[in-house]
Design a protein around this motif. Structure first.
Motif, PDB file in Angstrom:
ATOM      1  N   PRO A 187       0.726  -1.440   0.523  1.00 50.15           N
ATOM      2  CA  PRO A 187      -0.074  -0.527   0.102  1.00 50.15           C
ATOM      3  C   PRO A 187       1.348   1.529   0.003  1.00 50.15           C
ATOM      4  CG  PRO A 187      -1.199  -1.463   1.552  1.00 50.15           C
ATOM      5  CD  PRO A 187       0.087  -2.373   1.035  1.00 50.15           C
ATOM      6  N   ALA A 188       2.302   1.004   0.979  1.00 47.85           N
ATOM      7  CA  ALA A 188       2.504   2.194   0.640  1.00 47.85           C
ATOM      8  C   ALA A 188       3.346   2.936  -0.475  1.00 47.85           C
ATOM      9  CB  ALA A 188       3.515   2.287   1.690  1.00 47.85           C
ATOM     10  N   ARG A 189       3.712   1.916  -1.134  1.00 47.24           N
ATOM     11  CA  ARG A 189       4.205   2.117  -2.687  1.00 47.24           C
ATOM     12  C   ARG A 189       3.470   2.462  -3.600  1.00 47.24           C
ATOM     13  NH1 ARG A 189       9.537  -2.527  -3.313  1.00 47.24           N
ATOM     14  NH2 ARG A 189       9.949  -2.058  -1.577  1.00 47.24           N
ATOM     15  N   ARG A 219     -13.924  -4.959  -4.829  1.00 48.33           N
ATOM     16  CA  ARG A 219     -13.537  -5.483  -3.511  1.00 48.33           C
ATOM     17  C   ARG A 219     -11.699  -6.196  -3.558  1.00 48.33           C
ATOM     18  NH1 ARG A 219     -17.615  -7.928  -1.687  1.00 48.33           N
ATOM     19  NH2 ARG A 219     -18.187  -6.082  -0.222  1.00 48.33           N
ATOM     20  N   ARG A 220     -11.893  -6.714  -4.574  1.00 44.98           N
ATOM     21  CA  ARG A 220     -10.593  -7.953  -5.079  1.00 44.98           C
ATOM     22  C   ARG A 220      -9.860  -6.954  -6.176  1.00 44.98           C
ATOM     23  NH1 ARG A 220     -12.663 -13.536  -6.509  1.00 44.98           N
ATOM     24  NH2 ARG A 220     -14.432 -13.774  -4.781  1.00 44.98           N
ATOM     25  N   VAL A 221      -9.495  -5.493  -6.045  1.00 45.83           N
ATOM     26  CA  VAL A 221      -8.352  -4.968  -6.634  1.00 45.83           C
ATOM     27  C   VAL A 221      -8.253  -3.589  -5.946  1.00 45.83           C
ATOM     28  CG1 VAL A 221      -8.336  -5.775  -9.166  1.00 45.83           C
ATOM     29  CG2 VAL A 221     -10.517  -4.138  -8.791  1.00 45.83           C
ATOM     30  N   PRO A 222      -8.210  -3.437  -4.693  1.00 47.58           N
ATOM     31  CA  PRO A 222      -7.697  -2.017  -3.552  1.00 47.58           C
ATOM     32  C   PRO A 222      -6.977  -0.764  -4.866  1.00 47.58           C
ATOM     33  CG  PRO A 222      -7.050  -4.322  -3.040  1.00 47.58           C
ATOM     34  CD  PRO A 222      -7.763  -4.276  -4.205  1.00 47.58           C
ATOM     35  N   PRO A 223      -6.316  -1.244  -5.973  1.00 45.91           N
ATOM     36  CA  PRO A 223      -5.395   0.323  -6.089  1.00 45.91           C
ATOM     37  C   PRO A 223      -6.442   0.801  -7.473  1.00 45.91           C
ATOM     38  CG  PRO A 223      -4.376  -1.891  -6.726  1.00 45.91           C
ATOM     39  CD  PRO A 223      -5.275  -2.114  -5.883  1.00 45.91           C
ATOM     40  N   ALA A 269       2.609   6.020  -2.665  1.00 42.83           N
ATOM     41  CA  ALA A 269       3.407   6.755  -3.686  1.00 42.83           C
ATOM     42  C   ALA A 269       3.487   7.113  -5.031  1.00 42.83           C
ATOM     43  CB  ALA A 269       4.568   6.790  -3.282  1.00 42.83           C
ATOM     44  N   ALA A 270       3.291   5.744  -6.295  1.00 43.39           N
ATOM     45  CA  ALA A 270       2.623   5.805  -7.402  1.00 43.39           C
ATOM     46  C   ALA A 270       1.075   6.765  -7.920  1.00 43.39           C
ATOM     47  CB  ALA A 270       2.278   4.059  -8.379  1.00 43.39           C
ATOM     48  N   PHE A 271       0.623   6.979  -6.602  1.00 42.35           N
ATOM     49  CA  PHE A 271      -1.014   7.962  -6.836  1.00 42.35           C
ATOM     50  C   PHE A 271       0.092   9.454  -7.288  1.00 42.35           C
ATOM     51  CE2 PHE A 271      -3.703   4.585  -6.156  1.00 42.35           C
ATOM     52  CZ  PHE A 271      -4.335   4.662  -7.341  1.00 42.35           C
ATOM     53  N   LEU A 272       0.179   9.562  -6.621  1.00 48.86           N
ATOM     54  CA  LEU A 272       1.327  11.179  -6.043  1.00 48.86           C
ATOM     55  C   LEU A 272       2.657  11.057  -7.069  1.00 48.86           C
ATOM     56  CD1 LEU A 272       1.776  10.757  -1.934  1.00 48.86           C
ATOM     57  CD2 LEU A 272       0.366  12.425  -2.635  1.00 48.86           C
ATOM     58  N   VAL A 273       3.298  10.434  -7.310  1.00 46.13           N
ATOM     59  CA  VAL A 273       4.202  10.290  -8.833  1.00 46.13           C
ATOM     60  C   VAL A 273       3.421  10.745  -9.378  1.00 46.13           C
ATOM     61  CG1 VAL A 273       6.130   9.648  -9.653  1.00 46.13           C
ATOM     62  CG2 VAL A 273       6.621   9.565  -7.447  1.00 46.13           C
ATOM     63  N   VAL A 274       2.453  10.357 -10.056  1.00 47.41           N
ATOM     64  CA  VAL A 274       2.032  10.081 -11.410  1.00 47.41           C
ATOM     65  C   VAL A 274       0.779  11.604 -11.460  1.00 47.41           C
ATOM     66  CG1 VAL A 274       0.476   9.064 -13.284  1.00 47.41           C
ATOM     67  CG2 VAL A 274       1.654   7.743 -11.917  1.00 47.41           C
ATOM     68  N   LEU A 294      -5.415  17.611  -9.837  1.00 46.28           N
ATOM     69  CA  LEU A 294      -4.544  16.223  -9.954  1.00 46.28           C
ATOM     70  C   LEU A 294      -3.812  16.076  -9.090  1.00 46.28           C
ATOM     71  CD1 LEU A 294      -3.080  16.486 -13.955  1.00 46.28           C
ATOM     72  CD2 LEU A 294      -5.669  15.703 -12.448  1.00 46.28           C
ATOM     73  N   PRO A 295      -3.032  17.104  -8.392  1.00 47.30           N
ATOM     74  CA  PRO A 295      -2.594  16.237  -6.763  1.00 47.30           C
ATOM     75  C   PRO A 295      -3.362  15.904  -5.894  1.00 47.30           C
ATOM     76  CG  PRO A 295      -1.791  18.572  -8.048  1.00 47.30           C
ATOM     77  CD  PRO A 295      -2.872  18.414  -8.692  1.00 47.30           C
ATOM     78  N   PHE A 296      -4.789  16.446  -6.130  1.00 49.19           N
ATOM     79  CA  PHE A 296      -6.101  16.166  -4.743  1.00 49.19           C
ATOM     80  C   PHE A 296      -6.333  15.595  -5.040  1.00 49.19           C
ATOM     81  CE2 PHE A 296      -9.904  16.472  -3.550  1.00 49.19           C
ATOM     82  CZ  PHE A 296     -10.419  17.019  -2.438  1.00 49.19           C
ATOM     83  N   GLY A 297      -6.771  14.106  -6.344  1.00 52.81           N
ATOM     84  CA  GLY A 297      -7.210  12.921  -6.561  1.00 52.81           C
ATOM     85  C   GLY A 297      -6.065  12.497  -6.587  1.00 52.81           C
ATOM     86  N   ALA A 298      -4.432  12.682  -6.565  1.00 52.23           N
ATOM     87  CA  ALA A 298      -4.194  11.609  -6.155  1.00 52.23           C
ATOM     88  C   ALA A 298      -3.259  11.907  -4.749  1.00 52.23           C
ATOM     89  CB  ALA A 298      -2.122  12.247  -6.723  1.00 52.23           C
ATOM     90  N   ALA A 299      -4.085  12.603  -4.156  1.00 54.31           N
ATOM     91  CA  ALA A 299      -3.203  12.611  -2.606  1.00 54.31           C
ATOM     92  C   ALA A 299      -4.823  11.303  -1.808  1.00 54.31           C
ATOM     93  CB  ALA A 299      -3.532  13.896  -2.302  1.00 54.31           C
ATOM     94  N   VAL A 300      -5.872  12.008  -2.163  1.00 56.18           N
ATOM     95  CA  VAL A 300      -7.281  11.015  -2.204  1.00 56.18           C
ATOM     96  C   VAL A 300      -6.864  10.026  -2.429  1.00 56.18           C
ATOM     97  CG1 VAL A 300      -9.765  10.558  -2.528  1.00 56.18           C
ATOM     98  CG2 VAL A 300      -8.420  13.417  -2.008  1.00 56.18           C
ATOM     99  N   ALA A 301      -6.737   9.131  -3.479  1.00 57.87           N
ATOM    100  CA  ALA A 301      -6.091   8.062  -4.090  1.00 57.87           C
ATOM    101  C   ALA A 301      -5.222   7.413  -3.073  1.00 57.87           C
ATOM    102  CB  ALA A 301      -5.879   7.609  -4.826  1.00 57.87           C
ATOM    103  N   ALA A 302      -3.975   8.013  -2.588  1.00 57.89           N
ATOM    104  CA  ALA A 302      -2.755   8.060  -2.232  1.00 57.89           C
ATOM    105  C   ALA A 302      -3.450   7.828  -0.478  1.00 57.89           C
ATOM    106  CB  ALA A 302      -1.505   8.640  -1.915  1.00 57.89           C
ATOM    107  N   ALA A 303      -4.739   8.373  -0.135  1.00 57.86           N
ATOM    108  CA  ALA A 303      -4.632   8.008   0.775  1.00 57.86           C
ATOM    109  C   ALA A 303      -6.176   6.801   1.127  1.00 57.86           C
ATOM    110  CB  ALA A 303      -5.608   9.185   2.019  1.00 57.86           C
ATOM    111  N   THR A 304      -6.484   6.740   1.014  1.00 55.65           N
ATOM    112  CA  THR A 304      -7.347   5.294   0.278  1.00 55.65           C
ATOM    113  C   THR A 304      -6.888   3.716  -0.075  1.00 55.65           C
ATOM    114  OG1 THR A 304      -9.127   7.235  -1.114  1.00 55.65           O
ATOM    115  CG2 THR A 304      -9.304   4.538  -1.138  1.00 55.65           C
ATOM    116  N   ILE A 305      -5.597   4.046  -0.457  1.00 56.72           N
ATOM    117  CA  ILE A 305      -4.843   2.967  -1.025  1.00 56.72           C
ATOM    118  C   ILE A 305      -4.400   2.210   0.890  1.00 56.72           C
ATOM    119  CG2 ILE A 305      -2.975   3.520  -2.322  1.00 56.72           C
ATOM    120  CD1 ILE A 305      -3.312   0.923  -3.143  1.00 56.72           C
ATOM    121  N   GLY A 306      -3.694   3.701   1.086  1.00 61.42           N
ATOM    122  CA  GLY A 306      -2.870   3.444   1.985  1.00 61.42           C
ATOM    123  C   GLY A 306      -3.238   3.640   3.865  1.00 61.42           C
TER     124      GLY A 306
END
Length: 571
Positions: A385-387, A523-527, A390-395, A418-430
């Motif tokens: 999840p941490a990586r 459910r089976r695809v957290p990313p 990070a992938a969401f944030l980098v992209v 784009l940064p806001f959406g990436a941060a929400v995605a990162a927070a969701t999976i992390g």
């Protein structure tokens, strides 16, 4: 000695002061005629949307403009003459300008020239008289010939300039489009030529030339820009309708079987590839019929090819990546295709002529964030999840710089969305918590701050720099925010909203009511679940951050629906 004394006492010949003349030429004069007379040709946006001639005269004289809907009252006073170099003393016009949330000063060109002890002239002339004027022009004279407004529907005004340094097609930093300038660029051009500082209240940029004179290229540009507004809805709407009808036919025959799921995948990928197909249309500039057929056929063909090459979420990731990459490459190259695409900035509005507009921003918010989720689900589903975060944030942050940097796209909204959406995605999976909340807030703020520093350091002279960083204090920054909010509210009154917004609302309600079923698909695809959450957040914040909130919701909702359909097919 006497001769020497006489010569010494003789007065020296005074150096002639530079002069500027604005010449109104007959309506319907093409730019190529002005080029034949020895002027550098171009096209000029007459206003924000369709405006009366009086508004064009006011915009030229004040070097700034806003949408008519931001004035109170919105009706243009009728007592407006064509002498753009004359002061404006009409009380109604001044009061109307003061009501707008912007630094609008009617007659600012005239008052600035008067304070500097300079002046410009305005006259009307036939093409024959213009030819004599240009032919007898001295090196210290500037002649600006403009077709009398208003222009024909979905067209621009012809403009030509003769003067020192004008030896190619016209452009300016307002448009960054060869052969195209704004009405607000005329006043700064006159002031710069006369050596008078340009007031901060003028938003226009001095006109310059690029390349060699090519009147044919200017006319071709005008013809393409004239059809963008009228083709956008019919071409895209017909393509979507045909794809959905084909899907309905497949579903009717195959019920809920494998063929239906494959049909949903094809339609979803066709929607993803749509911007790419429209870039192809911009490259060849075909007739309406050819562009319609090209759009209807190209996107599904790419979808079929992608599904044959790769399957599952890898296909969705590949389609998203190819489309985003094509848009990014074109923006970095100066937007030669995006500016003429049916999904590019709308030239009919006279707002943006390079980089991405609100239409592309809305769909890129989904393609970038949810597309990253699809890539992780298809290629690196077991990534920690941490990586993955990070992938969401980098992209997200990396593409925000591409689409928002002043040298390229200069889209302030992309720096937020784009940064806001990436941060929400990162927070969701992390891991969720206070740290995630801080990340969601800090990401767009940091992105805008870094972009601002880069714009200032590189002298990009972008929309961000001119509208926010160069603002004369918090009051003007607040005016920028007020304009965006008011225009966003007005966007919900557009007739097209009554057609598409109900569909978006119905889909949103159904998704909410069936949220448990939707959660089961992901459910089976957290990313992918994180990517969809981030894309939804990006669309919502985009509707608040832009001046076309309804448009962002409609387009963003359509792309979220396409991704959700693909997730159903994969479940």
């Amino acid at each position: 000695m006497a001769i020497a004394a006489a010569l010494g006492s003789a007065p020296s010949r005074a150096v002639a002061a530079p002069t500027a003349t604005v010449v109104w030429v007959p309506r319907g004069t093409p730019a190529e005629y002005l080029a034949d007379l020895g002027l550098s040709p171009g096209l000029m946006s007459a206003g924000l949307g369709s405006v009366p001639a009086g508004q064009t005269y006011l915009d030229i004289g004040q070097g700034n403009r806003v949408f008519d809907s931001l004035y109170d009252p919105s009706d243009l006073p009728v007592q407006v003459g064509d002498d753009v170099c004359a002061p404006v003393r009409s009380g109604p016009i001044v009061n109307r300008a003061e009501s707008a949330p912007a630094e609008i000063v009617p007659g600012l060109l005239a008052t600035t020239l008067a304070n500097a002890g300079s002046r410009c002239r305005v006259r009307s002339a036939s093409l024959r008289r213009l030819a004599r004027l240009v032919g007898t022009r001295r090196g210290d004279q500037l002649v600006i010939a403009i077709e009398r407004p208003p222009p024909a529907t979905d067209r621009q005004l012809s403009i030509g300039i003769a003067g020192p340094g004008f030896d190619g097609n016209l452009t300016s930093d307002s448009t960054r489009l060869d052969g195209y300038v704004l009405s607000t660029d005329v006043a700064p051009t006159i002031l710069e030529f006369l050596g008078v500082p340009v007031p901060d209240e003028m938003s226009g940029q001095p006109i310059r030339t690029v390349g060699a004179v090519d009147a044919g290229a200017v006319e071709s540009l005008g013809n393409r820009m004239a059809v963008i507004s009228e083709r956008r809805g019919p071409v895209i709407g017909l393509a979507l309708l045909i794809w959905l009808l084909a899907l309905a036919a497949v579903a009717g025959v195959a019920a809920a079987g494998a063929a239906t799921r494959e049909g949903v995948r094809v339609v979803a990928l066709s929607v993803v590839y749509l911007p790419l197909a429209l870039l192809l249309g911009a490259a060849i500039e075909p007739s309406r019929t050819v562009e319609t057929v090209l759009t209807i056929v190209t996107a599904p063909a790419l979808a079929f090819l992608t599904l044959r090459l790769v399957g599952g979420y890898r296909a969705l990731a590949l389609a998203s990546g190819v489309t985003v990459a094509a848009c990014a490459v074109d923006v970095v190259a100066g937007s030669p295709l995006t500016a003429l695409s049916l999904l590019g900035p709308d030239p009919g509005l006279g707002v943006r002529f390079y980089g991405i507009g609100n239409e592309l921003e809305a769909l890129l918010a989904v393609l970038v964030i949810a597309g990253t989720g699809a890539a992780l689900a298809g290629y690196r589903r077991r990534l920690p999840p941490a990586r993955a975060a990070a992938a969401f944030l980098v992209v997200g942050l990396g593409l925000a710089f591409v689409f928002a940097l002043g040298r390229f796209g200069a889209d302030v909204g992309a720096a937020i969305v784009l940064p806001f959406g990436a941060a929400v995605a990162a927070a969701t999976i992390g891991a969720r918590g206070i740290r995630s909340a801080l990340l969601i807030v800090a990401a767009p703020v940091a992105a805008v701050g870094v972009l601002a520093l880069i714009d200032l350091a590189t002298g990009a002279n972008s929309h961000l720099t001119r509208s926010v960083l160069d603002a004369g204090g918090l009051n003007q920054v607040a005016e920028v925010a007020q304009r965006r909010l008011e225009l966003s509210a007005h966007s919900f009154a557009r007739p097209v909203v009554y057609l598409f917004m109900p569909l978006v609302i119905v889909v949103a309600v159904l998704a909410y009511l069936g949220r448990d079923r939707v959660a089961a698909w992901l459910r089976r695809v957290p990313p992918m679940r994180a990517g969809m959450a981030g894309a939804l957040a990006a669309v919502v914040i985009g509707a608040l951050a832009n001046d076309s909130g309804a448009l962002v919701i409609e387009i963003g909702g359509a792309y979220l629906t396409a991704f959700l359909g693909f997730a159903w097919a994969e479940s």
